[in-house]
Design a protein around this motif. Sequence first.
Motif: not given
Length: 107
Positions: A22-25, A28, A56, A62, A81, A90, A94, A96, A106
């Motif tokens: 998973r990822v975050a910006t 975020d 991540r 993205g 991913c 994303l 992504r 949150h 998620e």
Amino acid sequence: MATTDAEVERVRELVAAIPPGRVATYGDIAAAAGLSTPRTVGWIMRTDSADLPWHRVLRANGTPAPHLAHRQLAQLAAEGCPLNGDRVDLSRARVHWDPSLGRFAES
């Protein structure tokens, strides 16, 4: 205004909490940490992330940082991913920040 030790530690905690695959910006992380700009997260990541899952954290579109793209995308792919070429999907990857839970959720 200088970045405080508490802000650095909060960013580190948030990055460490992003699950594998998973990822975050940067934005975020900044919003969850109560920072005024994603650039502060970038600075913290650049100076204090060797022991974190730095791969991540991505730009808002993205994509990884150009100088890390190959390595970052390879690490994300190894975690399962979802990728679309040279960027992360994303909408599927992504996480949150959920203030009511005090953690990433998620979507």
